[in-house]
Design an enzyme around this catalytic site. Sequence first.
Site, PDB file in Angstrom:
ATOM      1  N   GLU A  66      20.879  89.481  37.184  1.00 20.98           N
ATOM      2  CA  GLU A  66      20.552  89.065  35.803  1.00 20.98           C
ATOM      3  C   GLU A  66      21.133  87.678  35.553  1.00 20.98           C
ATOM      4  OE1 GLU A  66      20.621  91.921  32.680  1.00 20.98           O
ATOM      5  OE2 GLU A  66      20.844  90.381  31.127  1.00 20.98           O
ATOM      6  N   ASP A 118      27.943  79.527  36.410  1.00 24.61           N
ATOM      7  CA  ASP A 118      26.560  79.078  36.577  1.00 24.61           C
ATOM      8  C   ASP A 118      25.882  79.838  37.725  1.00 24.61           C
ATOM      9  OD1 ASP A 118      24.279  77.403  37.276  1.00 24.61           O
ATOM     10  OD2 ASP A 118      25.267  75.794  36.164  1.00 24.61           O
ATOM     11  N   ASP A 140      17.754  79.899  27.660  1.00 21.38           N
ATOM     12  CA  ASP A 140      17.895  78.800  26.692  1.00 21.38           C
ATOM     13  C   ASP A 140      16.567  78.057  26.589  1.00 21.38           C
ATOM     14  OD1 ASP A 140      20.558  79.295  26.081  1.00 21.38           O
ATOM     15  OD2 ASP A 140      21.275  78.118  27.783  1.00 21.38           O
ATOM     16  N   TYR A 211      19.719  88.255  21.576  1.00 17.80           N
ATOM     17  CA  TYR A 211      18.806  87.148  21.275  1.00 17.80           C
ATOM     18  C   TYR A 211      17.440  87.645  20.860  1.00 17.80           C
ATOM     19  CZ  TYR A 211      21.716  83.162  21.824  1.00 17.80           C
ATOM     20  OH  TYR A 211      22.682  82.222  21.592  1.00 17.80           O
TER      21      TYR A 211
HETATM   22  C1  LIG Z   1      19.695  82.351  24.722  1.00 17.08           C
HETATM   23  S1  LIG Z   1      20.978  83.118  25.611  1.00 17.08           S
HETATM   24  C2  LIG Z   1      20.335  84.754  25.941  1.00 17.08           C
HETATM   25  C3  LIG Z   1      21.408  85.732  26.312  1.00 17.08           C
HETATM   26  C4  LIG Z   1      20.928  87.157  26.658  1.00 17.08           C
HETATM   27  N1  LIG Z   1      20.154  87.171  27.883  1.00 17.08           N
HETATM   28  C5  LIG Z   1      20.142  87.768  25.530  1.00 17.08           C
HETATM   29  O1  LIG Z   1      18.938  88.022  25.713  1.00 17.08           O
HETATM   30  O2  LIG Z   1      20.743  88.016  24.477  1.00 17.08           O
HETATM   31  C6  LIG Z   1      20.844  82.333  27.207  1.00 17.08           C
HETATM   32  C7  LIG Z   1      22.089  82.521  28.056  1.00 17.08           C
HETATM   33  O3  LIG Z   1      21.874  81.966  29.350  1.00 17.08           O
HETATM   34  C8  LIG Z   1      23.098  81.427  29.788  1.00 17.08           C
HETATM   35  N2  LIG Z   1      22.829  80.409  30.817  1.00 17.08           N
HETATM   36  C9  LIG Z   1      22.268  79.195  30.642  1.00 17.08           C
HETATM   37  N3  LIG Z   1      22.215  78.517  31.785  1.00 17.08           N
HETATM   38  C10 LIG Z   1      22.767  79.336  32.730  1.00 17.08           C
HETATM   39  C11 LIG Z   1      23.034  79.168  34.119  1.00 17.08           C
HETATM   40  N4  LIG Z   1      22.728  78.049  34.766  1.00 17.08           N
HETATM   41  N5  LIG Z   1      23.621  80.206  34.772  1.00 17.08           N
HETATM   42  C12 LIG Z   1      23.936  81.353  34.111  1.00 17.08           C
HETATM   43  N6  LIG Z   1      23.717  81.540  32.799  1.00 17.08           N
HETATM   44  C13 LIG Z   1      23.146  80.543  32.114  1.00 17.08           C
HETATM   45  C14 LIG Z   1      23.707  80.830  28.522  1.00 17.08           C
HETATM   46  O4  LIG Z   1      25.096  80.653  28.624  1.00 17.08           O
HETATM   47  C15 LIG Z   1      23.317  81.852  27.464  1.00 17.08           C
HETATM   48  O5  LIG Z   1      24.310  82.812  27.241  1.00 17.08           O
END
Ligand SMILES: C[S@@+](CC[C@H](N)C(=O)[O-])C[C@H]1O[C@@H](n2cnc3c(N)ncnc32)[C@H](O)[C@@H]1O
Length: 230
Positions: A66, A118, A140, A211
Amino acid sequence: MTDQPQPERRNFYGRIHGKTLRQSQKAYLAEDLEAYRLVGITREENAARAPVDFSVGLGERPLWLEVGFGGGEHMVHMAAEYPDVGIIGCEPFVNGIAMLLGKIRAAGVTNLRLHPGDVRDLFDVSDDGVFAKAFLNYPDPWPKSRHHRRRFVTAGYLAELNRVLQQGAEFRVATDIPDYVRQTLEEVPKAGFELVHQGGEAWPDWISTRYEQKALREGRVPHYLTFRRL
Ligand SMILES: C[S@@+](CC[C@H](N)C(=O)[O-])C[C@H]1O[C@@H](n2cnc3c(N)ncnc32)[C@H](O)[C@@H]1O
């Protein structure tokens, strides 16, 4: 000058820290993170970038990935629904990691591991075909066109995702952003995946995430896409 290879510098544009953590969340991080954290993902722990065995402590079982688990609702739900699978999650946002650890305690699941950082660092040390399924829930959105290249559904991320997935593996994407659907439909097939299904109906084993709840409150419409790695 040095002959040593220089570590690749990566930009991470998201948030690492949010609101001040509650005492309970600080306790989850202090007491539980080490038990669930994958070792050897960071450059400090694995400068040679040798492949890491993600199944340590999980035994022989399929591994699912995930990306960006946020508060961990989906990851913990999947771990509970599929006790014979190991769920590996990546998330750099510390508040999200603390929330996930709280949910792990509450649910009593143990078949999951995380990299508090990351996903690209995890890709670096992943063997080919190590994952049997992958989830990208509400990535994002980066709404400005000049930021679209930061989206996960771009060639660099998708080539690595393709490499670490087994042939035939499912890749699920959920988003509430129409332009993200557009880019996903354009870019994911170019990276060696076929579209299996897309629409407004969630998967039978889906759980709504933070989200998604926010999107629904604000009147946006969820869209669910399923691909298969060719
Ligand atoms: C808009 S949030 C959605 C969180 C969750 N999946 C939800 O549906 O509630 C997007 C998440 O992706 C994470 N994210 C962004 N770039 C990432 C990366 N390169 N590796 C891991 N996580 C990442 C961000 O920190 C953020 O918490």
